[in-house]
Design an enzyme around this catalytic site. Structure first.
Site, PDB file in Angstrom:
ATOM      1  N   GLU A 106     -21.094  28.140  19.694  1.00 23.01           N
ATOM      2  CA  GLU A 106     -20.807  29.489  20.217  1.00 23.01           C
ATOM      3  C   GLU A 106     -20.460  30.517  19.138  1.00 23.01           C
ATOM      4  O   GLU A 106     -19.519  31.297  19.266  1.00 23.01           O
ATOM      5  CB  GLU A 106     -19.663  29.390  21.255  1.00 23.01           C
ATOM      6  CG  GLU A 106     -19.982  28.405  22.381  1.00 23.01           C
ATOM      7  CD  GLU A 106     -18.865  28.267  23.400  1.00 23.01           C
ATOM      8  OE1 GLU A 106     -17.807  28.891  23.244  1.00 23.01           O
ATOM      9  OE2 GLU A 106     -19.056  27.516  24.377  1.00 23.01           O
ATOM     10  N   GLU A 161     -24.544  20.670  28.146  1.00 21.46           N
ATOM     11  CA  GLU A 161     -23.292  20.750  28.914  1.00 21.46           C
ATOM     12  C   GLU A 161     -23.550  21.183  30.365  1.00 21.46           C
ATOM     13  O   GLU A 161     -22.796  21.938  30.949  1.00 21.46           O
ATOM     14  CB  GLU A 161     -22.315  21.741  28.259  1.00 21.46           C
ATOM     15  CG  GLU A 161     -22.044  21.465  26.796  1.00 21.46           C
ATOM     16  CD  GLU A 161     -21.031  22.398  26.191  1.00 21.46           C
ATOM     17  OE1 GLU A 161     -20.258  23.031  26.949  1.00 21.46           O
ATOM     18  OE2 GLU A 161     -20.977  22.506  24.956  1.00 21.46           O
ATOM     19  N   ASN A 209     -25.130  24.981  18.927  1.00 30.13           N
ATOM     20  CA  ASN A 209     -24.910  24.872  20.362  1.00 30.13           C
ATOM     21  C   ASN A 209     -24.352  26.165  20.935  1.00 30.13           C
ATOM     22  O   ASN A 209     -23.443  26.771  20.351  1.00 30.13           O
ATOM     23  CB  ASN A 209     -23.920  23.717  20.620  1.00 30.13           C
ATOM     24  CG  ASN A 209     -23.822  23.324  22.081  1.00 30.13           C
ATOM     25  OD1 ASN A 209     -24.828  23.012  22.715  1.00 30.13           O
ATOM     26  ND2 ASN A 209     -22.608  23.342  22.616  1.00 30.13           N
ATOM     27  N   ASP A 250     -23.603  21.955  34.077  1.00 28.86           N
ATOM     28  CA  ASP A 250     -22.942  21.863  35.369  1.00 28.86           C
ATOM     29  C   ASP A 250     -23.330  23.120  36.142  1.00 28.86           C
ATOM     30  O   ASP A 250     -23.769  24.112  35.564  1.00 28.86           O
ATOM     31  CB  ASP A 250     -21.412  21.685  35.260  1.00 28.86           C
ATOM     32  CG  ASP A 250     -20.731  22.654  34.282  1.00 28.86           C
ATOM     33  OD1 ASP A 250     -19.730  22.252  33.662  1.00 28.86           O
ATOM     34  OD2 ASP A 250     -21.208  23.807  34.135  1.00 28.86           O
ATOM     35  N   HIS A 310     -24.388  25.836  31.299  1.00 30.55           N
ATOM     36  CA  HIS A 310     -23.309  26.029  32.285  1.00 30.55           C
ATOM     37  C   HIS A 310     -23.793  27.106  33.252  1.00 30.55           C
ATOM     38  O   HIS A 310     -23.926  28.268  32.876  1.00 30.55           O
ATOM     39  CB  HIS A 310     -22.013  26.489  31.600  1.00 30.55           C
ATOM     40  CG  HIS A 310     -21.307  25.413  30.826  1.00 30.55           C
ATOM     41  ND1 HIS A 310     -20.855  24.252  31.395  1.00 30.55           N
ATOM     42  CD2 HIS A 310     -20.983  25.343  29.517  1.00 30.55           C
ATOM     43  CE1 HIS A 310     -20.271  23.502  30.464  1.00 30.55           C
ATOM     44  NE2 HIS A 310     -20.337  24.133  29.315  1.00 30.55           N
TER      45      HIS A 310
HETATM   46  C1  XIL Z   1     -14.117  22.421  27.408  1.00 33.99           C
HETATM   47  C2  XIL Z   1     -13.629  21.057  27.890  1.00 33.99           C
HETATM   48  O1  XIL Z   1     -14.438  20.617  28.978  1.00 33.99           O
HETATM   49  C3  XIL Z   1     -12.168  21.130  28.298  1.00 33.99           C
HETATM   50  O2  XIL Z   1     -11.720  19.826  28.605  1.00 33.99           O
HETATM   51  C4  XIL Z   1     -11.348  21.699  27.162  1.00 33.99           C
HETATM   52  O3  XIL Z   1     -10.027  21.841  27.589  1.00 33.99           O
HETATM   53  C5  XIL Z   1     -11.910  23.060  26.726  1.00 33.99           C
HETATM   54  O4  XIL Z   1     -13.281  22.930  26.350  1.00 33.99           O
HETATM   55  N1  XIL Z   1     -18.253  25.172  26.165  1.00 33.99           N
HETATM   56  C6  XIL Z   1     -18.045  24.196  25.261  1.00 33.99           C
HETATM   57  C7  XIL Z   1     -17.107  23.097  25.513  1.00 33.99           C
HETATM   58  O5  XIL Z   1     -18.775  24.128  24.257  1.00 33.99           O
HETATM   59  O6  XIL Z   1     -16.492  22.629  24.315  1.00 33.99           O
HETATM   60  C8  XIL Z   1     -16.051  23.483  26.521  1.00 33.99           C
HETATM   61  O7  XIL Z   1     -15.416  22.269  26.901  1.00 33.99           O
HETATM   62  C9  XIL Z   1     -16.696  24.129  27.732  1.00 33.99           C
HETATM   63  C10 XIL Z   1     -17.440  25.379  27.335  1.00 33.99           C
END
Ligand code: XIL
Length: 350
Positions: free
Chosen positions: A153, A265, A194, A267, A230
């Site tokens: 990010e 990631e 990423n 969801d 996401h």
């Molecule tokens: C999140 C985790 O799922 C949580 O458990 C933690 O508290 C905070 O980070 N994008 C990302 C991840 O790249 O590292 C993040 O994960 C979610 C958003």
């Protein structure tokens, strides 16, 4: 009943069970037929304490990602002192179940340990801190963690370089330095950039493309881009963020740079309760993302951010206690999203 007949009946029963076991497809078996890795972000404590979590994970996936336990604020709480217990447990579990491990993430604009966040360092000192962190962490799992999200990010939501403490301490070249250090620590590891909301061909996705194209052109060691995926329900299936064709176009242009693409990631969240209508639409988002990955040769992995609604980061970060963003429900039962993924992996022909 004579022993012989009983034995024959027993053998037939065992064969029936065996055939049934082989007949029920899993995400893992179906992805394997496509040469695709399928994984989930995991937490070491859940692996140790929730047997259904561990059993479902090893049955359905062939890859795990470290959800938060390899992040700097977790693994180097004290300067120069690394706590590898959680990561060792995750890697051991993966190796015991013939699974790959994605390490997430070496550098991020969040999760700074207090000693780094509050400290004052020269550029040279900050580079040494970054190098030591990456050398130690990546070096320990050399040959055992096959891919790392090296930088996470670093592009802001409007497409510019994100203001981060690493950028302030080191300068704009912190990103490429991180990739160089990771490659020196494990030349065999696949190194990824990423990010989120960069799945299609919007301004942010174009900025990510420009960043990684520059690295490729200059010979900076980079092997892939992680598309976090996401989503909100409808982001893909109703083209609210990026339609399937846009995601395919983005994956293709990254592939043309010689890079791999991992969905890292995934969801698919919603507001309020997960009604049957929402779960059906959610299944469409999962289906279309899997189909997009199956369409582009460069797409090699699909990772969901967790796999059961029992453990998801969404409620904490988006405030919906009823969030149901993942393929399995809170009782580890497959949802329409799971069936949609299985169906796409089994039947979709690009
Ligand atoms: C999140 C985790 O799922 C949580 O458990 C933690 O508290 C905070 O980070 N994008 C990302 C991840 O790249 O590292 C993040 O994960 C979610 C958003």
């Amino acid at each position: 009943m004579r022993f012989g007949l009983r034995f024959v009946i027993w053998v037939v029963m065992m064969m029936g069970i065996q055939m049934n076991a082989q007949e029920s497809p899993t995400l893992r078996t179906q992805a394997e037929t496509r040469g695709l890795m399928i994984g989930a972000a995991v937490q070491s404590g859940l692996l140790a304490n929730d047997s259904q979590y561990a059993e479902t994970l090893s049955r359905e996936f062939d890859l795990v990602a470290t959800e938060y336990e390899t992040k700097m604020c977790e693994i180097q709480r004290q300067q120069g002192v690394m706590d590898f217990r959680a990561t060792d447990a995750i890697v051991a579990f993966a190796e015991a179940h013939d699974m790959q491990v994605r390490g997430h993430t070496l550098l991020w604009h969040q999760c700074f340990p207090p000693w780094l966040e509050r400290g004052t360092f020269t550029r040279a000192e900050a580079i040494n801190i970054m190098r030591d962190h990456i050398y130690t962490l990546v070096g320990r799992y050399k040959g055992r963690i096959f891919a790392w999200d090296v930088v996470n990010e670093a592009i802001g939501d409007q497409g510019g370089k994100r203001r981060t403490q690493w950028r302030e301490l080191v300068g704009d070249d912190y990103i490429e330095q991180a990739f160089q250090f990771a490659h020196e620590a494990d030349p065999g590891a696949l190194l990824f950039y990423n990010d989120y909301s960069a799945e299609g061909t919007n301004r942010k996705a174009n900025a990510v493309y420009d960043l990684v194209k520059d690295f490729v052109d200059r010979g900076i060691p980079i092997h892939g881009v992680g598309l976090q995926m996401h989503l909100r329900i409808g982001d893909v299936s109703l083209r609210r963020l990026a339609g399937k064709d846009e995601i395919i176009a983005n994956m293709r242009r990254l592939g043309e740079l010689g890079l791999q693409v991992h969905i890292t990631e995934m969801d698919v969240r919603h507001d309020g309760l997960p009604t049957p209508e929402l779960l059906a639409q959610q299944a469409e988002d999962y289906r279309q993302v899997v189909e997009a990955c199956l369409t582009v040769e460069a797409c090699k992995a699909i990772v969901t951010w967790g796999f059961t609604d029992r453990y998801t980061w969404i409620p904490q970060f988006f405030g919906n206690p009823d969030a149901a963003p993942l393929p399995f429900d809170k009782d580890y039962q497959p949802k329409p999203a799971y069936e949609a993924m299985i169906n796409a992996l089994t039947n979709f022909q690009p």
